[in-house]
Design a protein around this motif. Structure first.
Motif, PDB file in Angstrom:
ATOM      1  N   GLN A 121    -111.227  -1.209   9.329  1.00 24.56           N
ATOM      2  CA  GLN A 121    -110.964  -2.301   8.405  1.00 24.56           C
ATOM      3  C   GLN A 121    -109.908  -1.886   7.387  1.00 24.56           C
ATOM      4  O   GLN A 121    -109.937  -0.789   6.852  1.00 24.56           O
ATOM      5  N   GLY A 122    -108.946  -2.765   7.156  1.00 24.80           N
ATOM      6  CA  GLY A 122    -107.869  -2.432   6.239  1.00 24.80           C
ATOM      7  C   GLY A 122    -107.032  -3.659   5.903  1.00 24.80           C
ATOM      8  O   GLY A 122    -106.579  -3.828   4.779  1.00 24.80           O
ATOM      9  N   LEU A 123    -106.855  -4.538   6.900  1.00 27.69           N
ATOM     10  CA  LEU A 123    -106.032  -5.719   6.651  1.00 27.69           C
ATOM     11  C   LEU A 123    -106.772  -6.703   5.745  1.00 27.69           C
ATOM     12  O   LEU A 123    -107.943  -7.016   5.978  1.00 27.69           O
ATOM     13  N   GLN A 124    -106.083  -7.175   4.715  1.00 29.50           N
ATOM     14  CA  GLN A 124    -106.660  -8.175   3.802  1.00 29.50           C
ATOM     15  C   GLN A 124    -105.650  -9.295   3.606  1.00 29.50           C
ATOM     16  O   GLN A 124    -104.448  -9.043   3.499  1.00 29.50           O
ATOM     17  N   ILE A 125    -106.156 -10.531   3.554  1.00 27.26           N
ATOM     18  CA  ILE A 125    -105.255 -11.654   3.316  1.00 27.26           C
ATOM     19  C   ILE A 125    -105.579 -12.316   1.988  1.00 27.26           C
ATOM     20  O   ILE A 125    -106.726 -12.353   1.557  1.00 27.26           O
ATOM     21  N   ARG A 126    -104.537 -12.835   1.341  1.00 27.11           N
ATOM     22  CA  ARG A 126    -104.734 -13.436   0.028  1.00 27.11           C
ATOM     23  C   ARG A 126    -105.158 -14.899   0.202  1.00 27.11           C
ATOM     24  O   ARG A 126    -104.492 -15.658   0.893  1.00 27.11           O
ATOM     25  N   ARG A 127    -106.269 -15.217  -0.419  1.00 30.41           N
ATOM     26  CA  ARG A 127    -106.782 -16.587  -0.304  1.00 30.41           C
ATOM     27  C   ARG A 127    -107.380 -16.979  -1.647  1.00 30.41           C
ATOM     28  O   ARG A 127    -108.254 -16.293  -2.169  1.00 30.41           O
ATOM     29  N   HIS A 128    -106.882 -18.092  -2.202  1.00 30.01           N
ATOM     30  CA  HIS A 128    -107.368 -18.569  -3.504  1.00 30.01           C
ATOM     31  C   HIS A 128    -107.370 -17.449  -4.538  1.00 30.01           C
ATOM     32  O   HIS A 128    -108.341 -17.261  -5.272  1.00 30.01           O
ATOM     33  N   GLY A 129    -106.293 -16.653  -4.537  1.00 27.36           N
ATOM     34  CA  GLY A 129    -106.141 -15.632  -5.575  1.00 27.36           C
ATOM     35  C   GLY A 129    -106.994 -14.387  -5.412  1.00 27.36           C
ATOM     36  O   GLY A 129    -107.026 -13.537  -6.291  1.00 27.36           O
ATOM     37  N   ALA A 130    -107.702 -14.263  -4.265  1.00 28.29           N
ATOM     38  CA  ALA A 130    -108.496 -13.051  -4.020  1.00 28.29           C
ATOM     39  C   ALA A 130    -108.098 -12.485  -2.657  1.00 28.29           C
ATOM     40  O   ALA A 130    -107.391 -13.143  -1.893  1.00 28.29           O
ATOM     41  N   TRP A 131    -108.564 -11.267  -2.362  1.00 29.70           N
ATOM     42  CA  TRP A 131    -108.268 -10.648  -1.063  1.00 29.70           C
ATOM     43  C   TRP A 131    -109.481 -10.766  -0.137  1.00 29.70           C
ATOM     44  O   TRP A 131    -110.592 -10.439  -0.520  1.00 29.70           O
ATOM     45  N   ILE A 132    -109.250 -11.241   1.076  1.00 31.21           N
ATOM     46  CA  ILE A 132    -110.309 -11.366   2.087  1.00 31.21           C
ATOM     47  C   ILE A 132    -110.043 -10.340   3.186  1.00 31.21           C
ATOM     48  O   ILE A 132    -108.992 -10.388   3.835  1.00 31.21           O
ATOM     49  N   PRO A 133    -110.958  -9.398   3.413  1.00 33.81           N
ATOM     50  CA  PRO A 133    -110.765  -8.450   4.523  1.00 33.81           C
ATOM     51  C   PRO A 133    -110.887  -9.179   5.868  1.00 33.81           C
ATOM     52  O   PRO A 133    -111.724 -10.062   6.006  1.00 33.81           O
ATOM     53  N   VAL A 134    -110.038  -8.814   6.816  1.00 32.04           N
ATOM     54  CA  VAL A 134    -110.103  -9.422   8.147  1.00 32.04           C
ATOM     55  C   VAL A 134    -110.773  -8.443   9.100  1.00 32.04           C
ATOM     56  O   VAL A 134    -110.361  -7.295   9.207  1.00 32.04           O
ATOM     57  N   LYS A 135    -111.825  -8.916   9.766  1.00 33.09           N
ATOM     58  CA  LYS A 135    -112.480  -8.082  10.788  1.00 33.09           C
ATOM     59  C   LYS A 135    -112.033  -8.594  12.143  1.00 33.09           C
ATOM     60  O   LYS A 135    -112.490  -9.656  12.588  1.00 33.09           O
TER      61      LYS A 135
END
Length: 359
Positions: free
Chosen positions: A249-263
Motif C-alpha cells: 500500500q502506498g498510492l493515495q488519491i486526493r478526494r474532498h481535500g483528504a488522501w484516500i489509500p488505494v488497495k
C-alpha cells in the motif's frame, strides 16, 4: 510522424543520487543529512482516510462488451470518471502470462547491480532512461524512488539504446505488455466516448503515443512517515494505466481535500483520467491528484503507462450544450507536455494554465 523523436526531448532533469543504494545503507548509518532532501515538511497537511479505500469504483470490461450489462456498466464508468477520476479495471483481457513476464523482468531489472542499470541512465535533456524525473533545481525536495522510463508505442517512437538487454527477456516482455496495453487504452477510451455520447473517433486519435515508467520505491527505515515516493501530482496524459508489480500500500488519491489509500485488487489494472481528458470533457471528468507514500520495511514496484495524443495534436473542450460555459482553452499537446515537464511536480499547477479565467 507519431513516432516523433521530439517527444523524448520535451523534458530535462538533473541527475540525483540513486535511492535504492541510499536505502541499502544500514539504518544505524543512515544520517538525517543523507535524507534531508527527501524530508517533506507538509506531508501531513491533509488527513489520510483509509476507511474510504474500499469505495474506489471497479469497472468490469467484460460487462462493457456484453449487451445485457453494457448500459449499467457504462453508467458506472461515467460515475467513476466524474466522481473519482480513478477506477480499477477487471476482466481487462491482458493475458496472465504477459503480466507475469513483465512483473518478473521489472523485478529482475531493479535487482541488477547499479553500474549495469546505469548503462541505461537518463541522458541530458531526454525523458527516457534510468534515474528520476522532474528534478529541476539543486535544492528542491526529492522523491524516495528510482524510475526507468521508455517510449514504447508506436514502435517507431522507440530509442532502442535505452532498452535493456538484461534480464534477457525484458525487451520482449515490454514489447508484449506495451502493445496489449495500447489496445486496451484505445478500447477504454472508446467506452469513455460512449459515456459522453460522442463519436468514438473523437477519442481514438487521443491515444497515439505511450510512455511507460517503471517505479521502484525502496523502504525507508529512518523516517518513512516523512518521505514520499511520488509528490502530489495529476497526470499530464489523456489516460494512464497502472500495474502494481509488488503491491504494497502506498498510492493515495486526493478526494474532498483528504488522501484516500488505494488497495489494488489482485487481478485489476488501475486506470485514471489524465489532464488532457479533463480538458477535453471541459472539466466533467476529473484528473485527480495522487501521491505515493513509503513503507518502512517493504519495497513497492509498479509500472505506469501514459497514453497521449500525437505530438502536434490539439485537445479542445467538447461541450454538451450551447449553454455550457467553456472552462478550458484549446490546448496544443506539445505545449502542454512541455509546460507539464518543465516544472517540479506540484499538484495540478500545470493544468491551471489551460483553464480560462472566469469573469
Amino acid at each position: 510522424s507519431d513516432g516523433d523523436s521530439r517527444w523524448s526531448k520535451l523534458g530535462t532533469t538533473l541527475p540525483v543520487r540513486n535511492v535504492q543504494a541510499l536505502a541499502a545503507v544500514a539504518a544505524g548509518e543512515l544520517t538525517g543529512d543523507a535524507i534531508e532532501r527527501y524530508i517533506q515538511p507538509d506531508i501531513d497537511a491533509d488527513a489520510v482516510i483509509p476507511a474510504h479505500s474500499d469505495e474506489v469504483p471497479v469497472i468490469d470490461l467484460g460487462r462493457l462488451t456484453d449487451a445485457e450489462s453494457v448500459e449499467a456498466e457504462t453508467a458506472k464508468l461515467r460515475f467513476a470518471c466524474e466522481e473519482w477520476g480513478f477506477f480499477q479495471l477487471v476482466n481487462h483481457g491482458v493475458p496472465d502470462e504477459i503480466i507475469l513476464a513483465i512483473r518478473r523482468d521489472i523485478e529482475k531489472f531493479f535487482q541488477l547491480p547499479l553500474d549495469v542499470k546505469n548503462a541505461y541512465a537518463q541522458r541530458q535533456g531526454d525523458l527516457q532512461g534510468y534515474g528520476q524525473a522532474f528534478i529541476l533545481s539543486h535544492d528542491q525536495k526529492l522523491d524516495w524512488a528510482d524510475m526507468f522510463g521508455l517510449y514504447t508505442q508506436p514502435p517507431q517512437a522507440r530509442d532502442m539504446s535505452f532498452w535493456p538487454s538484461q534480464p534477457p527477456m525484458f525487451r520482449n516482455s515490454i514489447e508484449e505488455y506495451s502493445s496489449k496495453l495500447m489496445k486496451l487504452a484505445r478500447s477504454v477510451a472508446t467506452f469513455i466516448a460512449k459515456t459522453l455520447d460522442i463519436d468514438p473517433e473523437l477519442v481514438a486519435d487521443k491515444i497515439v503515443v505511450q510512455y511507460v515508467r517503471m517505479n521502484y520505491y525502496p523502504p525507508c527505515t529512518l523516517m518513512p512517515e516523512k518521505v514520499l515516493g511520488f509528490s502530489p501530482h495529476s497526470d499530464g496524459s489523456f489516460l494512464t494505466i497502472l500495474l502494481e508489480i509488488i503491491s504494497v500500500q502506498g498510492l493515495q488519491i486526493r478526494r474532498h481535500g483528504a488522501w484516500i489509500p488505494v488497495k489494488p485488487l489482485a487481478n485489476a489494472l488501475l486506470v485514471n483520467v489524465g489532464d488532457l481528458l479533463e480538458i477535453m470533457t471541459n472539466g466533467k471528468y476529473k484528473s485527480i491528484e495522487h501521491r505515493v507514500t513509503i513503507n518502512a520495511h517493504k519495497e513497492r514496484l509498479s509500472i505506469s503507462a501514459f497514453h497521449v495524443p500525437k505530438y502536434d495534436g490539439i485537445v479542445s473542450p467538447l461541450l454538451g450544450t450551447t449553454e455550457e460555459k467553456v472552462l478550458y482553452k484549446t490546448t496544443k499537446v506539445e505545449e502542454y507536455s512541455r509546460l507539464y515537464l518543465s516544472k517540479k511536480l506540484d499538484g495540478k499547477r500545470a493544468q491551471d494554465h489551460a483553464k480560462l479565467s472566469q469573469t
